[in-house]
Write a protein that holds these residues in place. Structure first.
Motif, PDB file in Angstrom:
ATOM      1  N   PRO A  96       0.797  -1.233   0.000  1.00 46.64           N
ATOM      2  CA  PRO A  96       0.000   0.000   0.000  1.00 46.64           C
ATOM      3  C   PRO A  96       0.825   1.278   0.000  1.00 46.64           C
ATOM      4  CG  PRO A  96      -0.010  -0.999   2.171  1.00 46.64           C
ATOM      5  CD  PRO A  96       0.703  -1.962   1.276  1.00 46.64           C
ATOM      6  N   TRP A  97       2.141   1.153   0.128  1.00 47.83           N
ATOM      7  CA  TRP A  97       3.001   2.334   0.101  1.00 47.83           C
ATOM      8  C   TRP A  97       4.166   2.071  -0.843  1.00 47.83           C
ATOM      9  CZ3 TRP A  97       2.332   7.171   0.897  1.00 47.83           C
ATOM     10  CH2 TRP A  97       3.411   8.036   1.104  1.00 47.83           C
ATOM     11  N   LEU A  98       5.034   3.062  -1.015  1.00 47.18           N
ATOM     12  CA  LEU A  98       6.144   2.965  -1.955  1.00 47.18           C
ATOM     13  C   LEU A  98       7.203   1.997  -1.438  1.00 47.18           C
ATOM     14  CD1 LEU A  98       6.602   6.769  -2.718  1.00 47.18           C
ATOM     15  CD2 LEU A  98       4.826   5.204  -3.503  1.00 47.18           C
ATOM     16  N   ARG A  99       7.932   1.397  -2.372  1.00 48.67           N
ATOM     17  CA  ARG A  99       9.080   0.573  -2.058  1.00 48.67           C
ATOM     18  C   ARG A  99      10.309   1.148  -2.753  1.00 48.67           C
ATOM     19  NH1 ARG A  99       8.750  -4.242  -4.475  1.00 48.67           N
ATOM     20  NH2 ARG A  99       7.049  -3.656  -5.891  1.00 48.67           N
ATOM     21  N   PHE A 100      11.479   0.562  -2.465  1.00 47.15           N
ATOM     22  CA  PHE A 100      12.704   1.039  -3.088  1.00 47.15           C
ATOM     23  C   PHE A 100      12.599   0.945  -4.605  1.00 47.15           C
ATOM     24  CE2 PHE A 100      16.939  -0.033  -4.833  1.00 47.15           C
ATOM     25  CZ  PHE A 100      17.581   1.173  -4.560  1.00 47.15           C
ATOM     26  N   ALA A 101      12.870   2.058  -5.276  1.00 45.94           N
ATOM     27  CA  ALA A 101      12.846   2.149  -6.743  1.00 45.94           C
ATOM     28  C   ALA A 101      11.457   1.906  -7.325  1.00 45.94           C
ATOM     29  CB  ALA A 101      13.857   1.195  -7.371  1.00 45.94           C
ATOM     30  N   VAL A 102      10.417   1.962  -6.500  1.00 43.33           N
ATOM     31  CA  VAL A 102       9.040   1.793  -6.965  1.00 43.33           C
ATOM     32  C   VAL A 102       8.247   3.008  -6.496  1.00 43.33           C
ATOM     33  CG1 VAL A 102       6.993   0.332  -6.962  1.00 43.33           C
ATOM     34  CG2 VAL A 102       9.261  -0.703  -6.793  1.00 43.33           C
ATOM     35  N   PRO A 103       7.804   3.887  -7.405  1.00 42.64           N
ATOM     36  CA  PRO A 103       7.265   5.190  -7.002  1.00 42.64           C
ATOM     37  C   PRO A 103       5.811   5.185  -6.562  1.00 42.64           C
ATOM     38  CG  PRO A 103       7.291   5.022  -9.391  1.00 42.64           C
ATOM     39  CD  PRO A 103       7.913   3.759  -8.872  1.00 42.64           C
ATOM     40  N   ARG A 104       5.119   4.056  -6.635  1.00 45.18           N
ATOM     41  CA  ARG A 104       3.700   4.022  -6.296  1.00 45.18           C
ATOM     42  C   ARG A 104       3.352   2.711  -5.593  1.00 45.18           C
ATOM     43  NH1 ARG A 104       1.418   5.689 -12.288  1.00 45.18           N
ATOM     44  NH2 ARG A 104       2.560   7.665 -12.484  1.00 45.18           N
ATOM     45  N   PRO A 105       2.190   2.639  -4.952  1.00 43.86           N
ATOM     46  CA  PRO A 105       1.715   1.352  -4.426  1.00 43.86           C
ATOM     47  C   PRO A 105       1.581   0.335  -5.555  1.00 43.86           C
ATOM     48  CG  PRO A 105       0.454   3.151  -3.482  1.00 43.86           C
ATOM     49  CD  PRO A 105       1.318   3.760  -4.548  1.00 43.86           C
ATOM     50  N   THR A 106       1.830  -0.931  -5.223  1.00 45.11           N
ATOM     51  CA  THR A 106       1.879  -1.965  -6.251  1.00 45.11           C
ATOM     52  C   THR A 106       1.120  -3.212  -5.810  1.00 45.11           C
ATOM     53  OG1 THR A 106       3.968  -2.773  -5.332  1.00 45.11           O
ATOM     54  CG2 THR A 106       4.103  -1.186  -7.134  1.00 45.11           C
ATOM     55  N   THR A 107       0.877  -4.082  -6.780  1.00 39.98           N
ATOM     56  CA  THR A 107       0.268  -5.386  -6.529  1.00 39.98           C
ATOM     57  C   THR A 107       1.121  -6.467  -7.186  1.00 39.98           C
ATOM     58  OG1 THR A 107      -1.105  -5.286  -8.520  1.00 39.98           O
ATOM     59  CG2 THR A 107      -2.049  -4.395  -6.478  1.00 39.98           C
ATOM     60  N   GLY A 108       0.933  -7.698  -6.738  1.00 35.53           N
ATOM     61  CA  GLY A 108       1.664  -8.807  -7.335  1.00 35.53           C
ATOM     62  C   GLY A 108       1.073 -10.137  -6.913  1.00 35.53           C
ATOM     63  N   TRP A 109       1.537 -11.183  -7.555  1.00 33.04           N
ATOM     64  CA  TRP A 109       1.121 -12.534  -7.194  1.00 33.04           C
ATOM     65  C   TRP A 109       2.216 -13.511  -7.590  1.00 33.04           C
ATOM     66  CZ3 TRP A 109       0.676 -16.163 -11.107  1.00 33.04           C
ATOM     67  CH2 TRP A 109       0.534 -15.655 -12.411  1.00 33.04           C
ATOM     68  N   GLU A 110       2.200 -14.652  -6.921  1.00 35.32           N
ATOM     69  CA  GLU A 110       3.180 -15.692  -7.189  1.00 35.32           C
ATOM     70  C   GLU A 110       2.507 -17.050  -7.067  1.00 35.32           C
ATOM     71  OE1 GLU A 110       7.423 -17.424  -5.419  1.00 35.32           O
ATOM     72  OE2 GLU A 110       6.576 -15.542  -4.657  1.00 35.32           O
ATOM     73  N   ALA A 111       2.875 -17.973  -7.941  1.00 35.49           N
ATOM     74  CA  ALA A 111       2.322 -19.330  -7.912  1.00 35.49           C
ATOM     75  C   ALA A 111       3.438 -20.323  -8.206  1.00 35.49           C
ATOM     76  CB  ALA A 111       1.198 -19.486  -8.929  1.00 35.49           C
ATOM     77  N   ARG A 112       3.341 -21.457  -7.553  1.00 40.41           N
ATOM     78  CA  ARG A 112       4.315 -22.518  -7.767  1.00 40.41           C
ATOM     79  C   ARG A 112       3.605 -23.864  -7.694  1.00 40.41           C
ATOM     80  NH1 ARG A 112      10.174 -23.122  -5.531  1.00 40.41           N
ATOM     81  NH2 ARG A 112       9.722 -21.132  -4.542  1.00 40.41           N
ATOM     82  N   GLY A 113       3.990 -24.781  -8.573  1.00 43.82           N
ATOM     83  CA  GLY A 113       3.473 -26.139  -8.535  1.00 43.82           C
ATOM     84  C   GLY A 113       4.613 -27.129  -8.638  1.00 43.82           C
ATOM     85  N   VAL A 114       4.591 -28.156  -7.788  1.00 43.24           N
ATOM     86  CA  VAL A 114       5.647 -29.165  -7.773  1.00 43.24           C
ATOM     87  C   VAL A 114       5.000 -30.543  -7.811  1.00 43.24           C
ATOM     88  CG1 VAL A 114       7.637 -30.105  -6.563  1.00 43.24           C
ATOM     89  CG2 VAL A 114       7.147 -27.652  -6.415  1.00 43.24           C
ATOM     90  N   LEU A 115       5.269 -31.290  -8.876  1.00 40.84           N
ATOM     91  CA  LEU A 115       4.793 -32.662  -9.015  1.00 40.84           C
ATOM     92  C   LEU A 115       5.969 -33.590  -8.712  1.00 40.84           C
ATOM     93  CD1 LEU A 115       2.531 -34.636  -9.838  1.00 40.84           C
ATOM     94  CD2 LEU A 115       3.402 -34.471 -12.197  1.00 40.84           C
ATOM     95  N   LYS A 116       5.826 -34.390  -7.649  1.00 39.56           N
ATOM     96  CA  LYS A 116       6.926 -35.227  -7.174  1.00 39.56           C
ATOM     97  C   LYS A 116       6.575 -36.702  -7.342  1.00 39.56           C
ATOM     98  CE  LYS A 116       8.742 -33.940  -3.327  1.00 39.56           C
ATOM     99  NZ  LYS A 116       8.987 -33.747  -1.860  1.00 39.56           N
ATOM    100  N   TYR A 117       7.570 -37.447  -7.811  1.00 39.31           N
ATOM    101  CA  TYR A 117       7.411 -38.892  -8.011  1.00 39.31           C
ATOM    102  C   TYR A 117       8.532 -39.600  -7.266  1.00 39.31           C
ATOM    103  CZ  TYR A 117       7.295 -43.430 -10.419  1.00 39.31           C
ATOM    104  OH  TYR A 117       7.234 -44.778 -10.713  1.00 39.31           O
ATOM    105  N   GLU A 118       8.175 -40.433  -6.270  1.00 46.24           N
ATOM    106  CA  GLU A 118       9.150 -41.149  -5.461  1.00 46.24           C
ATOM    107  C   GLU A 118       8.734 -42.617  -5.337  1.00 46.24           C
ATOM    108  OE1 GLU A 118      11.021 -38.077  -2.305  1.00 46.24           O
ATOM    109  OE2 GLU A 118       8.939 -38.628  -1.904  1.00 46.24           O
ATOM    110  N   PRO A 119       9.025 -43.422  -6.361  1.00 56.31           N
ATOM    111  CA  PRO A 119       8.633 -44.834  -6.301  1.00 56.31           C
ATOM    112  C   PRO A 119       9.459 -45.633  -5.295  1.00 56.31           C
ATOM    113  CG  PRO A 119       9.939 -44.411  -8.250  1.00 56.31           C
ATOM    114  CD  PRO A 119       9.666 -43.074  -7.638  1.00 56.31           C
ATOM    115  N   ARG A 120      10.697 -45.194  -5.021  1.00 60.89           N
ATOM    116  CA  ARG A 120      11.569 -45.855  -4.062  1.00 60.89           C
ATOM    117  C   ARG A 120      12.390 -44.790  -3.329  1.00 60.89           C
ATOM    118  NH1 ARG A 120       8.701 -49.351  -5.292  1.00 60.89           N
ATOM    119  NH2 ARG A 120       9.150 -51.524  -5.861  1.00 60.89           N
TER     120      ARG A 120
END
Length: 700
Positions: A498-522
């Motif tokens: 909701p406020w400024l960050r370093f080198a960012v002159p205005r309030p900002t939004t963002g999102w992040e997503a991660r998916g991990v498919l794991k296979y461990e037969p042994r």
């Protein structure tokens, strides 16, 4: 993309990458069980899944490597460890740790580590992950005052001496700008009597720093000295520490020092950790700890009281523009680098004094844990963060304080947790989360609100930043057991500044997503596929009507990774990794490629070798790729790869006796399209960067 790498390198890397596929399978007559015994390969694989989420820019990286090395050398006593202690183990959630303690309280001490299989909710993969870091031990703490002979016979002394340096030196050494030699020396001394008494001393000198005796700047030969004496389980005194220590309470909004993991391959455990209270500090990292006295006392009725007092000097940049003002010159920023290589860096050492008193009062029951924590800190110099807009709401003045209340409730398969804290400005920040654990699925949702004027000087809560400030967000994680050998973990984190960050002159939004498919037969074969996307608004400049204006643009970072690990036998393990990255803005599009083949070979029970060859090709720093690599005990390494080149390293560990470990590592990075590496005083003229690391670990 950059021009293609030489065909030889591409072909060689591709052939090496096929080794796990075309190589031999374990022999039919081989004595190989579905559950491997704990060995070096298994430990390395477990830690890689945790440490791989970090990179060299994270201040927690060194702490993580040190903590897990210490846990490996001194495993937790399964029949005595608290849920908070168990929750730091890799791949073990707060709920899992609570279940272990609850099972122990209900059914009595475990007869073997294998009895963890009888704990509801713990699967075989989780037990294998934590097995190297726990031991059985007695079912109850030993007597309050053991006999002198018992103490002496159970004393353990350890010495670790490490030396490392880069062979290709930068401008700071060639131009005599650095005051000291290029090597880094680290010495660690430990004396333990079980967990009852722990005496530790860590001495460290960074590259470019001098060996000198200057008590006025807290320099005693080595540039960094930290030590502590810790006593535990002395009747009602649960913990007493003299010297350096950290404090971790609740969810970390008000007070949390030391290690805390953020978003990684595990979508559940990092979002619901529980504070461990007072812990002795032994790290070579020079920031984020207290120095003084601390103690925790158990009271009747499930109450626990903690109090501490600290006085230490920290590095800071003094603002000389206030030279005409009365009193001490103010400080603009408190430094966390710990480097004192040049006269200017040395002038910042110990210029900011901080006196802090605080504590916590907690109430513990089997299904409910509540607590309040707080501290007040006074400064020897006033903090004046400056008039830059993004610094406007940071901690300022001669003092600061914080007060927080937190709690956790275990309701069958559900867990509720949260914390609410109040800053000196009267602003409230908070975190609220809920987790569910079923037979085939785990889920968690965490909402956080850290206002822009919520300045937590010693906080470190779950979120996207190092400090809980200027962030609103909702995190949702899900882990599914698709089949006996298949798991899918994913999370989505949406946030707003909701406020400024370093080198960012205005309030900002963002999102992040991660998916991990794991296979461990042994246990000796595992593979995972990971996809990650991050989108956020960043600062930019553009021209309009002949004027330069500041604005925002949306940036995307995408990566896809395939990693597989295969143990041909107890003596040979190979690892293959392929990763693609992409960075895009409305004006640019950069791509990256990384291919690595790792090998762990034990030609003799006393010798372990770990090697890797990697090639990388990226369109500059924007498409950079981090890749964790194995290192000396108590060390962490996750080089950043960009431009075009090759990276290789060889790590050898030799155990001539059970009490002695010798380690050596040599690594080299070569670039095909660069003639200078790094910048400033660290710039190296040439196309390669080499380093060597040596270490001796002796236990008596």
């Amino acid at each position: 993309m950059c021009p293609a790498s030489p065909p030889f390198h591409r072909t060689l890397a591709a052939l090496i990458g096929l080794l796990p596929i075309i190589g031999p399978t374990p022999a039919t007559g081989q004595s190989r069980q579905d559950t491997l015994e704990t060995d070096t390969t298994e430990v390395a694989s477990t830690l890689e899944s945790v440490l791989d989420a970090l990179n060299t820019a994270d201040r927690t990286a060194t702490l993580a490597a040190e903590q897990y090395a210490d846990l490996r050398a001194r495993p937790l006593v399964l029949n005595q460890a608290s849920a908070a202690d168990l929750s730091v183990l890799p791949e073990l959630s707060m709920k899992d740790a609570h279940r272990i303690v609850q099972h122990r309280d209900t059914h009595g001490p475990f007869d073997s580590v294998g009895d963890l299989q009888t704990v509801d909710g713990l699967d075989a993969a989780t037990i294998r992950a934590i097995r190297p870091f726990v031991r059985l031990g007695p079912g109850a703490p030993p007597s309050l005052f053991p006999a002198f002979g018992t103490i002496v016979s159970n004393l353990t002394f350890s010495l670790t001496q490490r030396y490392s340096r880069r062979l290709d030196l930068g401008r700071g050494f060639h131009e005599d700008r650095f005051l000291g030699p290029p090597g880094r020396f680290t010495t660690r001394l430990r004396l333990d009597h079980e967990r009852r008494l722990q005496l530790a001393l860590t001495l460290d000198k960074d590259p470019g720093e001098q060996f000198r005796w200057a008590p006025d700047t807290q320099t005693y030969g080595f540039d960094h000295v930290t030590g502590s004496l810790a006593l535990r389980d002395l009747g009602p005194v649960e913990t007493f520490v003299v010297g350096d220590f950290t404090a971790q309470f609740g969810q970390g909004i008000a007070l949390w020092q030391g290690l805390r993991f953020g978003k990684g391959r595990d979508p559940i455990a990092p979002a619901q950790k529980r504070g461990r209270g007072i812990r002795p500090y032994r790290s070579a990292s020079e920031t984020n700890f207290f120095r003084g006295l601390a103690g925790t006392i158990g009271l009747p009725g499930g109450w626990v009281l903690t109090a501490f007092a600290s006085r230490r000097h920290r590095d800071a940049s003094v603002d000389s523009s206030f030279a005409d003002a009365e009193g001490p010159l103010p400080v603009r920023t408190v430094s966390g680098s710990g480097r004192h290589r040049t006269p200017n860096e040395l002038a910042r050492k110990g210029t900011f004094g901080e006196t802090t008193v605080g504590g916590a009062l907690e109430y513990h029951r089997s299904t409910l844990q509540l607590g309040i924590t707080g501290y007040r800190a006074r400064f020897s110099r006033p903090l004046r963060p400056g008039n830059t807009p993004y610094r406007q709401f940071r901690v300022a003045g001669h003092s600061t304080s914080m007060l927080g209340a937190y709690g956790t409730a275990f309701l069958g398969d559900y867990t509720l947790f949260g914390e609410l804290a109040r800053s000196p400005r009267g602003t409230y920040g908070g975190l609220l989360g809920a987790a569910m654990d079923g037979d085939y699925a785990e889920a968690i949702m965490v909402g956080r609100r850290y206002p822009y004027d919520f300045a937590s000087f010693h906080g470190n809560a779950f979120g996207g930043g190092r400090r809980p400030q200027n962030e609103l967000g909702v995190y949702t994680g899900l882990q599914l057991r698709l089949a006996p050998n298949w798991t899918l973990g994913t999370y989505v984190d949406q946030y707003r500044a909701p406020w400024l960050r370093f080198a960012v002159p205005r309030p900002t939004t963002g999102w992040e997503a991660r998916g991990v498919l794991k296979y461990e037969p042994r246990p000796w074969l595992s593979s995972y596929l990971q996809a990650r996307v991050r989108s956020e608004e960043v600062g930019t400049e553009y021209q309009r009507g002949g004027r330069r204006l500041e604005g925002l643009q949306r940036e995307y970072r995408r990566s896809v990774r395939w990693h597989t690990e295969y143990s041909f036998s107890d003596a040979l393990t190979v690892r293959t990794r392929v990763e693609l990255s992409q960075h895009s803005t409305p004006q640019t599009d950069s791509q990256g490629f990384f291919l690595a083949q790792g090998l762990r070979w034990r030609p003799h029970p006393a010798i372990t070798t770990d090697a890797r060859i990697a090639v990388f090709d990226t369109d500059g720093f924007a498409a950079r790729i981090y890749a964790y690599e194995h290192d000396l005990r108590y060390s962490f390494s996750a080089p950043v790869f960009f431009d075009r080149g090759r990276r290789s390293y060889l790590l050898i560990r030799y155990n001539p006796f059970s009490s002695l470990t010798l380690e050596a590592k040599y690594g080299v990075t070569r670039y095909d399209n660069r003639t200078k590496i790094g910048s400033g005083l660290n710039r190296v003229d040439g196309t390669r960067r080499r380093e060597v690391r040596l270490q001796i670990h002796w236990t008596l």
